[in-house]
Motif scaffolding. Structure first.
Motif, PDB file in Angstrom:
ATOM      1  N   TYR A 319       0.648  -1.547   0.037  1.00 18.81           N
ATOM      2  CA  TYR A 319       0.225   0.089   0.007  1.00 18.81           C
ATOM      3  C   TYR A 319       1.036   1.654  -0.089  1.00 18.81           C
ATOM      4  O   TYR A 319       0.606   2.467  -0.951  1.00 18.81           O
ATOM      5  N   ARG A 320       1.750   1.151   0.636  1.00 19.03           N
ATOM      6  CA  ARG A 320       3.019   2.346   0.625  1.00 19.03           C
ATOM      7  C   ARG A 320       3.229   2.920  -0.338  1.00 19.03           C
ATOM      8  O   ARG A 320       3.837   3.802  -0.801  1.00 19.03           O
ATOM      9  N   ARG A 321       4.063   1.344  -1.403  1.00 20.20           N
ATOM     10  CA  ARG A 321       4.190   1.574  -2.327  1.00 20.20           C
ATOM     11  C   ARG A 321       3.294   1.895  -3.497  1.00 20.20           C
ATOM     12  O   ARG A 321       3.670   2.835  -4.593  1.00 20.20           O
ATOM     13  N   LEU A 322       2.775   1.842  -3.366  1.00 23.84           N
ATOM     14  CA  LEU A 322       1.290   1.696  -4.347  1.00 23.84           C
ATOM     15  C   LEU A 322       0.458   3.542  -4.160  1.00 23.84           C
ATOM     16  O   LEU A 322       0.314   4.170  -5.064  1.00 23.84           O
ATOM     17  N   VAL A 323       0.498   3.717  -3.350  1.00 25.51           N
ATOM     18  CA  VAL A 323       0.447   5.321  -3.125  1.00 25.51           C
ATOM     19  C   VAL A 323       1.190   7.082  -2.745  1.00 25.51           C
ATOM     20  O   VAL A 323       1.076   7.690  -2.845  1.00 25.51           O
ATOM     21  N   GLY A 324       2.611   5.580  -2.456  1.00 26.98           N
ATOM     22  CA  GLY A 324       3.725   6.800  -2.291  1.00 26.98           C
ATOM     23  C   GLY A 324       3.621   6.922  -0.907  1.00 26.98           C
ATOM     24  O   GLY A 324       2.397   7.309   0.025  1.00 26.98           O
ATOM     25  N   ASP A 325       5.279   6.330   0.166  1.00 27.09           N
ATOM     26  CA  ASP A 325       5.309   6.452   1.582  1.00 27.09           C
ATOM     27  C   ASP A 325       5.364   8.244   1.431  1.00 27.09           C
ATOM     28  O   ASP A 325       5.912   8.318   2.213  1.00 27.09           O
ATOM     29  N   ARG A 326       4.149   9.062   1.731  1.00 22.62           N
ATOM     30  CA  ARG A 326       3.811   9.455   2.365  1.00 22.62           C
ATOM     31  C   ARG A 326       3.005  10.412   3.088  1.00 22.62           C
ATOM     32  O   ARG A 326       1.482   9.579   3.439  1.00 22.62           O
ATOM     33  N   MET A 327       2.947  11.612   3.604  1.00 27.36           N
ATOM     34  CA  MET A 327       1.874  11.601   5.266  1.00 27.36           C
ATOM     35  C   MET A 327       0.926  12.110   4.438  1.00 27.36           C
ATOM     36  O   MET A 327       0.758  14.078   4.004  1.00 27.36           O
ATOM     37  N   TRP A 328       0.195  12.294   3.460  1.00 32.08           N
ATOM     38  CA  TRP A 328      -0.777  12.470   2.905  1.00 32.08           C
ATOM     39  C   TRP A 328      -2.535  12.395   3.608  1.00 32.08           C
ATOM     40  O   TRP A 328      -2.271  12.614   4.627  1.00 32.08           O
ATOM     41  N   PRO A 329      -2.838  14.329   3.634  1.00 34.20           N
ATOM     42  CA  PRO A 329      -4.062  14.227   4.414  1.00 34.20           C
ATOM     43  C   PRO A 329      -5.050  12.547   4.505  1.00 34.20           C
ATOM     44  O   PRO A 329      -5.363  12.310   3.127  1.00 34.20           O
ATOM     45  N   PRO A 330      -5.628  12.715   4.929  1.00 34.14           N
ATOM     46  CA  PRO A 330      -6.170  10.742   4.891  1.00 34.14           C
ATOM     47  C   PRO A 330      -7.848  10.543   4.410  1.00 34.14           C
ATOM     48  O   PRO A 330      -8.580   9.436   3.588  1.00 34.14           O
ATOM     49  N   THR A 331      -8.425  12.422   3.673  1.00 32.81           N
ATOM     50  CA  THR A 331      -9.155  12.372   3.479  1.00 32.81           C
ATOM     51  C   THR A 331      -9.481  12.403   1.525  1.00 32.81           C
ATOM     52  O   THR A 331      -9.811  12.951   0.241  1.00 32.81           O
ATOM     53  N   THR A 332      -7.010  12.366   0.907  1.00 31.29           N
ATOM     54  CA  THR A 332      -6.766  12.478  -0.083  1.00 31.29           C
ATOM     55  C   THR A 332      -7.947  11.694  -0.814  1.00 31.29           C
ATOM     56  O   THR A 332      -7.259   9.920  -0.524  1.00 31.29           O
TER      57      THR A 332
END
Length: 388
Positions: A319-332
């Motif tokens: 999942y981290r590799r799929l969306v990018g290992d970043r602190m996205w806002p959870p509602t992104t």
């Protein structure tokens, strides 16, 4: 595409990434050291890795390492000489496992060549009484309608991720806690709509042992019911992240099923036959062990995913590799951060790191009110997300 936050580092004491590098990795070294009768050379190398990964800087692979050029392309030259805590967390975690294999002689020419340092832990899971109990439950499921079986097996594959060995090293009581009944995101209806007599399913596996077994059972059901004509199971080309599945782990899991009683044995024989006739194929692409997001995947892997009716990505690391290992806002929106993916994609994941996307605002607010930020890493929440 939403504004892109910076990649996650492990440089903040007290943060989850910092604890992985400072506490989990040393614990893994100790467990591996005790699991095999390694000789003085391996003991010295493991001691050196323990010192280096906690207090030292990133050092290059040996000049003769067969994958040195690949790792150089993945960032090793750029990060050499820097603290493990000051480079992207995804990268430093992956580098740790590559260096651990180097320390135990996995890639060498000596007697430890090709010996999986995590194999004892994986086999112990397959032989655990809990596995017998889970397989026995298949007998009751066997007579249920196909749609009920499919839903149960999907949730078995999803929550099987809680058996992740690396996770339990830093949270020994995690598996004993009750899972939250509801999911923080549930796109299972969209998932099933994409699996209705289609040609090819890709499933990117995560962990071996008691997680891989339900993944295989789900594949067996989809093949037997004609929901997919063929399945491609992506595993790691070599041991990785303690529990991650390799081809040898697939073979062990299928053998475990065939040795079981009742319905489980039948599913094991179906999987064995499916591998023999090519309706179930195992892939071990080198990029599966890359310390990079899937957005950087090579063209041949991109083409394979593009040809699938659906790619199911299992587990926290994927999942981290799929969306990018970043602190996205959870509602992104999940669809926004996966719009690069070359075909329909689904994520099945229990939450065991900070990264999360695709939550409804009310869901995030309720989680924070109940648990602060612990919900992100505790392994008691899960999601099924789909981008058609």
């Amino acid at each position: 595409m939403p504004d892109t936050p910076p990649v996650i580092l492990a440089d903040e004491p007290g943060s989850f990434p910092h604890s992985v590098l400072a506490e989990r990795h040393p614990a893994i070294i100790r467990q591996v050291r005790e699991a095999f009768p390694y000789g003085p050379e391996q003991h010295r190398a493991l001691d050196a890795l323990l010192e280096n990964c906690t207090k030292g800087v990133i050092e290059p692979l040996p000049a003769a390492a067969q994958d040195r050029a690949g790792w150089a392309a993945w960032g090793a030259d750029e990060y050499t000489g820097r603290s493990w805590f000051d480079v992207p967390w995804l990268w430093s975690e992956s580098w740790f496992y590559r260096q651990l294999l180097e320390a135990v002689g996995y890639f060498g020419t000596g007697p430890w060549q090709g010996i999986d340092p995590f194999r004892p832990f994986k086999l112990a899971e397959l032989d655990a009484p809990e596995t017998d109990e889970e397989l026995a439950a298949l007998d009751a499921l066997d007579g249920r309608p196909a749609d009920e079986q499919a839903e149960a097996l999907l949730h078995g594959s999803l929550w099987g991720n809680r058996a992740d060995l690396g996770f339990r090293l830093s949270d020994a009581d995690a598996e004993g806690r009750d899972a939250v009944p509801g999911l923080v995101a549930d796109d299972s209806t969209a998932l099933w709509s994409l699996l209705d007599g289609v040609d090819t399913l890709c499933l990117v596996a995560d962990n071996a042992g008691r997680e891989l077994v339900p993944d295989l059972l789900l594949i067996a059901h989809l093949l037997a019911q004609g929901r997919v004509r063929r399945a491609i199971l992506h595993v790691k080309p070599y041991p990785y992240y303690v529990s991650d599945a390799t081809t040898a782990d697939v073979v062990d899991a299928v053998r475990r099923l065939t040795r079981a009683q009742g319905a489980a044995a039948g599913h094991g024989r179906e999987l064995w036959s499916a591998m023999a006739d090519g309706s179930l194929t195992v892939r071990a692409h080198p990029f599966s062990c890359a310390p990079l997001p899937y957005e950087a995947m090579p063209d041949d892997l991109r083409a394979e995913f593009a040809g699938a009716a659906l790619t199911v990505v299992k587990g926290d690391l994927n999942y981290r590799r799929l969306v990018g290992d970043r602190m996205w806002p959870p509602t992104t929106p999940f669809a926004d951060v996966t719009d690069y993916f070359p075909g329909p994609v689904a994520a099945l994941r229990t939450l065991k790191s900070d990264v999360i996307t695709g939550l409804a605002p009310a869901t995030e607010a309720a989680l924070v009110a109940a648990e602060g930020q612990r919900w992100r890493t505790g392994g008691t929440h899960a999601l099924i997300q789909v981008r058609p």
